[in-house]
Design an enzyme around this catalytic site. Structure first.
Site, PDB file in Angstrom:
ATOM      1  N   ASP A   8      36.780  32.359 -47.218  1.00 44.55           N
ATOM      2  CA  ASP A   8      38.326  32.635 -46.943  1.00 44.55           C
ATOM      3  C   ASP A   8      39.087  32.776 -48.088  1.00 44.55           C
ATOM      4  O   ASP A   8      38.570  32.346 -49.261  1.00 44.55           O
ATOM      5  CB  ASP A   8      38.995  31.421 -46.165  1.00 44.55           C
ATOM      6  CG  ASP A   8      40.362  31.580 -45.885  1.00 44.55           C
ATOM      7  OD1 ASP A   8      40.819  32.615 -45.318  1.00 44.55           O
ATOM      8  OD2 ASP A   8      40.966  30.476 -45.983  1.00 44.55           O
ATOM      9  N   ASP A  10      43.223  32.505 -48.713  1.00 43.14           N
ATOM     10  CA  ASP A  10      44.179  31.342 -48.912  1.00 43.14           C
ATOM     11  C   ASP A  10      43.829  29.996 -48.811  1.00 43.14           C
ATOM     12  O   ASP A  10      43.367  29.608 -47.797  1.00 43.14           O
ATOM     13  CB  ASP A  10      45.340  31.791 -47.915  1.00 43.14           C
ATOM     14  CG  ASP A  10      46.101  33.064 -48.231  1.00 43.14           C
ATOM     15  OD1 ASP A  10      46.453  33.292 -49.518  1.00 43.14           O
ATOM     16  OD2 ASP A  10      45.801  33.932 -47.379  1.00 43.14           O
TER      17      ASP A  10
END
Length: 247
Positions: A8, A10
């Site tokens: 991922d 953020d």
């Protein structure tokens, strides 16, 4: 055996939510003369909605739309859609500049280097805008960035996390069984998306997610860690695939 690592963005690569995205949203509101400012606490609540455009829509639905601006953009649902799009574009431009001054999270470069050295394939699955994730990967340097085979970002799928669609797309890109891959996430929405697609998932908690429920995770740590205090190694990640294959 670990053959691919999917990140991922953020909260995993950079702890961006509080000091980049939130700031960028507020700059957009100011630029468009909208009477809104998201505090650290309010943004924590808004983060339950995945996706920046979706987050703004949920906020305006709850707190009221700037009706004059909506009318300027065509009125009704058309005006709302156009306003959200304009706000998000401005916000993305701002955040892509802000992120150049933020550090990568501890251990990210170390794990990426270990993966490259061991021919482990790399990819990214994120709800963030493609321009933004491009700026984040620039922080790694051009040689590391070039090793990422795919970046599935923004609106590339019809349903965002916690829906597993983006991780199903990753499986198509890799052509590998999920049991030979590990996802690194930081939020419950991301965890549900990854495990919903069948991937063993490591959680590195971030500023806004530390108290979330991660009971479905293969392992939960505060960060990957840099030497001499490395918390997670490539061997640890490979062990997660071995554990998953035994179930």
């Amino acid at each position: 055996m670990l053959k691919a690592l999917i990140f991922d963005c953020d909260g995993v690569l950079v702890d961006t939510e509080r000091d980049a995205h939130r700031v960028g949203f507020n700059q957009a509101f100011t630029h468009f003369d909208i009477d809104a400012k998201w505090s650290v606490e309010r943004y924590a609540e808004l983060l339950k909605v995945a996706g920046g455009k979706e987050r703004m829509r949920a906020y305006f639905d709850d707190d009221g739309w700037p009706d004059a601006l909506v009318e300027e953009y065509g009125g009704g649902d058309t005006g709302k859609d156009a306003l959200i799009k304009a706000l998000h574009k401005y916000k993305t431009d701002q955040v892509s500049q802000i992120v150049t001054d933020l550090p990568l999270r501890p251990g990210v470069l170390r794990i990426v280097d270990e993966a490259i050295a061991n021919d482990v394939r790399l990819g990214v699955c994120t709800t963030s805008n493609p321009k933004f994730i491009d700026a984040v990967l620039d922080l790694m340097g051009p040689e590391r960035k070039a090793k990422f085979e795919f970046v599935h970002a923004g609106d590339v799928v019809s349903k965002k996390k916690p829906d597993p669609e983006i991780y199903m797309l990753a499986q198509e890109s890799l052509g590998l069984p999920q049991s030979e891959c590990v996802v690194i996430e930081d939020s419950r929405n991301g965890l549900l998306a990854a495990t919903g697609a069948g991937y063993p998932t490591l959680i590195t908690t971030s500023t806004y997610t530390i108290d979330e429920d991660f009971s479905e995770a293969a392992r939960v740590v505060p960060e990957l860690g840099d030497a001499p205090n490395a918390i997670i190694t490539l061997a640890d990640l490979s062990a997660l695939t071995d554990a998953g294959s035994n179930h």
